[in-house]
Design a protein around this motif. Structure first.
Motif, PDB file in Angstrom:
ATOM      1  N   ALA A  74       0.842  -1.186   0.000  1.00  0.00           N
ATOM      2  CA  ALA A  74       0.000   0.000   0.000  1.00  0.00           C
ATOM      3  C   ALA A  74       0.883   1.244   0.000  1.00  0.00           C
ATOM      4  O   ALA A  74       2.087   1.166   0.223  1.00  0.00           O
ATOM      5  N   GLY A  75       0.268   2.414  -0.215  1.00  0.00           N
ATOM      6  CA  GLY A  75       1.017   3.648  -0.243  1.00  0.00           C
ATOM      7  C   GLY A  75       1.305   4.214   1.128  1.00  0.00           C
ATOM      8  O   GLY A  75       1.986   5.234   1.243  1.00  0.00           O
ATOM      9  N   SER A  76       0.805   3.582   2.194  1.00  0.00           N
ATOM     10  CA  SER A  76       1.064   4.015   3.571  1.00  0.00           C
ATOM     11  C   SER A  76       1.203   2.787   4.459  1.00  0.00           C
ATOM     12  O   SER A  76       0.777   1.687   4.099  1.00  0.00           O
ATOM     13  N   CYS A  77       1.736   3.017   5.665  1.00  0.00           N
ATOM     14  CA  CYS A  77       2.201   1.901   6.492  1.00  0.00           C
ATOM     15  C   CYS A  77       1.092   0.999   7.026  1.00  0.00           C
ATOM     16  O   CYS A  77       1.133  -0.221   6.839  1.00  0.00           O
ATOM     17  N   SER A  78       0.092   1.543   7.726  1.00  0.00           N
ATOM     18  CA  SER A  78      -0.904   0.694   8.387  1.00  0.00           C
ATOM     19  C   SER A  78      -1.660  -0.227   7.429  1.00  0.00           C
ATOM     20  O   SER A  78      -1.851  -1.406   7.736  1.00  0.00           O
ATOM     21  N   HIS A 141       1.089  -0.147  14.992  1.00  0.00           N
ATOM     22  CA  HIS A 141       0.248   0.861  14.325  1.00  0.00           C
ATOM     23  C   HIS A 141      -1.034   0.274  13.738  1.00  0.00           C
ATOM     24  O   HIS A 141      -1.518   0.722  12.692  1.00  0.00           O
ATOM     25  N   LEU A 142      -1.600  -0.723  14.423  1.00  0.00           N
ATOM     26  CA  LEU A 142      -2.833  -1.352  13.950  1.00  0.00           C
ATOM     27  C   LEU A 142      -3.929  -1.314  15.005  1.00  0.00           C
ATOM     28  O   LEU A 142      -4.937  -2.015  14.874  1.00  0.00           O
ATOM     29  N   GLY A 143      -3.748  -0.498  16.025  1.00  0.00           N
ATOM     30  CA  GLY A 143      -4.724  -0.389  17.106  1.00  0.00           C
ATOM     31  C   GLY A 143      -4.022  -0.411  18.441  1.00  0.00           C
ATOM     32  O   GLY A 143      -3.033  -1.139  18.626  1.00  0.00           O
ATOM     33  N   SER A 144      -4.513   0.391  19.380  1.00  0.00           N
ATOM     34  CA  SER A 144      -3.823   0.528  20.663  1.00  0.00           C
ATOM     35  C   SER A 144      -4.652   0.108  21.867  1.00  0.00           C
ATOM     36  O   SER A 144      -4.145   0.130  22.987  1.00  0.00           O
TER      37      SER A 144
END
Length: 600
Positions: A74-78, A141-144
């Motif tokens: 994808a164009g961004s990390c998450s 970076h997928l939920g905290s």
């Protein structure tokens, strides 16, 4: 003096002989898995893909395994991370957009959770059910919240960062973006060691996890998620100094040199056309101070990459010493293309960052600094492709992929595969190689999103072409969209990267996306537009609000956070002032009563 002393100590440690490891344990039936996920590395940011800086340990994995030269994330990390974890497309796994880049109009809409949802099964859950020990270190970076951190999504042990990035030398957030650096271990707030450096730490912690469970005899799945080379660009002094004589000719010269190396290596076709991006500044027009700062930040970027590569080598050497290397599958990839945003481009940002960090040129890349490579060096990092992170250009989506399984016949050592591959393909590939059964759309009695990726095992064995054949493969993030079909790509990029128009390219002969074929091939263009509309409908893709751009949304997110922080501080100041006034009045009245009582 303290920094130089620590650097010398670190250098001495790296040169010290490897201590004798415990006797190798019997190899488990299933192979171990190591996923090495780099952050914001461009297409040619690895030596075996064309980089000029040193990545010998990653290159060794490349030459022992297979390089994929047409691999897309994808164009961004998450969104990439969620697809890597689940094998499910980003709008289906909850990452239709990220918390930092989602417009307010999309919040709460189906597929736009901004966290990995609970309708997907992670690779850790899948492999854990098959008897694996599962570990994760580094960026998540997928939920905290407690239900979304790594240990709640199948990882037995995890030391993770919930945010997009953080300081590499201390427990400090990206100032302006986050209030704290949200590191946790196994779901509980964690404190980083005093001698912390991110790449070193995430590998050390992973080695600790692997060693702690060696007696179990189980195979392991190890996901190492580096902060390198995300903003802020930071590296040990010695690694920066290694490149002190380089990069003085600027980014255009570097972009051209990398393109030649990539072609010589067989990563791109010889003579493939390459464009100059409109956002690339003219090196010749920079003044001496601007050039000096630009040279220094690229030296730090190269040092950061080399520091990370050294830690990859340390992990590999540890696995060799413990007898686990030969039966370990290694996967190296980046989460998206190079980061073009220059945080200092606006006066407001520049004033804020100059107050928070030491931004002097001599300090770039060191502890207490804040720096980014910007669009100029980013154009070189993705060479010879066009565009960068956030966009749907090849420079935003096409990243290096290496898959290695030492001495295993299923992977053609040293080969380069140019067939289309996608980040959702990693999970089914590893599952097939490891003999781990899939979930088939049902997990523990409940329906879940089926895996959409395809196993790359035939390509690893040398099969020509792509496992996707001529089937359409769609993508969208922040309004930038693409549809791949065979060698062709239909793509739309919103401003500032593009103008919102759809274009058609032949990626086999034109990976740099220089010649639009939409007018020359109207039937293909029309058919692929229909394919994209079908993908968008099936995945619940929403149109972006007028005027939206990802970088503007990130700035708005940051300043909204700062506004709330200032409001809280102002409230505390105001509240404290009121309490002080009340206390003064109360005290004055009490003293008056005492005096009055005494006079009576």
């Amino acid at each position: 003096m303290k920094r130089r002393g620590m650097a010398a100590l670190a250098a001495a440690f790296m040169l010290a002989p490897v201590q004798a490891a415990p006797a190798p344990s019997p190899a488990p039936k299933h192979p171990n898995i190591v996923i090495l996920l780099a952050d914001d590395w461009g297409f040619s940011d690895v030596g075996s893909f064309g980089a000029e800086f040193a990545t010998p340990n990653i290159d060794a994995l490349a030459y022992a395994g297979m390089r994929f030269s047409n691999f897309h994330a994808a164009g961004s990390c998450s969104p990439t991370r969620a697809m890597l974890q689940t094998g499910v497309m980003n709008h289906r796994n909850g990452l239709g957009n990220m918390p930092e880049t989602i417009p307010d109009a999309h919040r709460g809409q189906p597929g736009y959770d901004t966290v990995m949802n609970h309708r997907v099964v992670t690779i850790a859950e899948l492999f854990g059910a098959a008897g694996y020990n599962t570990y994760l270190t580094g960026k998540w970076h997928l939920g905290s919240d407690a239900t979304r951190l790594p240990e709640a999504r199948g990882y037995n042990r995890a030391f993770s960062l919930a945010d997009a990035g953080a300081d590499n030398f201390e427990q400090r957030p990206i100032e302006g973006m986050y209030d704290t650096a949200a590191w946790t271990e196994n779901g509980k707030p964690a404190t980083l060691p005093k001698n912390f450096y991110s790449s070193t730490f995430v590998v050390e912690k992973m080695i600790d996890y692997i060693d702690a469970d060696r007696a179990s005899g189980k195979p392991f799945l190890a996901s190492i998620n580096f902060l390198a080379n995300h903003i802020p660009i930071q590296a040990p002094d010695g690694d920066i100094a290694r490149y002190s004589a380089m990069y003085k000719d600027g980014w255009t010269a570097l972009r051209e040199a990398r393109a030649k190396r990539a072609a010589a290596l067989g990563i791109v076709p010889p003579g493939a056309p390459m464009s100059t991006m409109a956002t690339t500044p003219d090196w010749a027009k920079l003044d001496a101070a601007e050039r000096a700062a630009a040279v220094r930040v690229m030296q730090a970027y190269a040092g950061m990459a080399t520091a990370m590569d050294r830690e990859v080598g340390r992990l590999v050497n540890h696995l060799k010493a413990s007898g686990q290397y030969e039966n370990t599958i290694f996967v190296f990839l980046s989460d998206n293309g190079a980061e073009p945003i220059n945080p200092f481009s606006s006066t407001r940002n520049r004033l804020f960052l100059n107050m928070q960090y030491d931004t002097a040129t001599a300090n770039i890349g060191r502890r207490g600094s804040f720096a980014a490579i910007g669009p100029g060096w980013a154009s070189a990092a993705v060479s010879p492709l066009s565009g960068y992170k956030f966009s749907a250009t090849e420079g935003g989506l096409r990243v290096p992929l290496i898959v290695s399984w030492p001495a295993h016949a299923k992977i053609r050592a040293g080969a380069i595969n140019g067939g289309l591959a996608h980040v959702t393909d990693i999970l089914p590939t590893l599952a097939e190689l490891a003999g781990v059964p899939g979930h088939g759309g049902s997990w523990k009695g409940r329906a879940v999103e089926p895996v959409t990726g395809r196993s790359l095992v035939p390509m690893l064995g040398g099969a020509a072409g792509s496992v996707h054949g001529d089937d359409p493969l769609g993508y969208e993030l922040s309004g930038n969209a693409a549809l791949f079909r065979g060698d062709y790509k239909l793509v739309r990029n919103l401003p500032p990267t593009g103008d919102g128009s759809w274009r058609l390219y032949d990626l086999k002969s034109d990976p740099g996306e220089t010649k639009d074929l939409s007018a020359a091939m109207p039937d293909r263009f029309k058919a692929m537009m229909a394919d994209y509309r079908a993908y968008a409908k099936a995945n619940g893709v929403l149109d972006m609000p007028a005027g939206y751009t990802a970088d503007a949304q990130i700035n708005a997110y940051a300043w909204e956070k700062q506004g709330k922080k200032r409001a809280i501080k102002a409230g505390l100041w105001l509240g404290g002032g009121i309490l002080a006034i009340v206390a003064l009045i109360w005290g004055w009245r009490r003293r008056r009563r005492v005096r009055t009582s005494g006079s009576r």
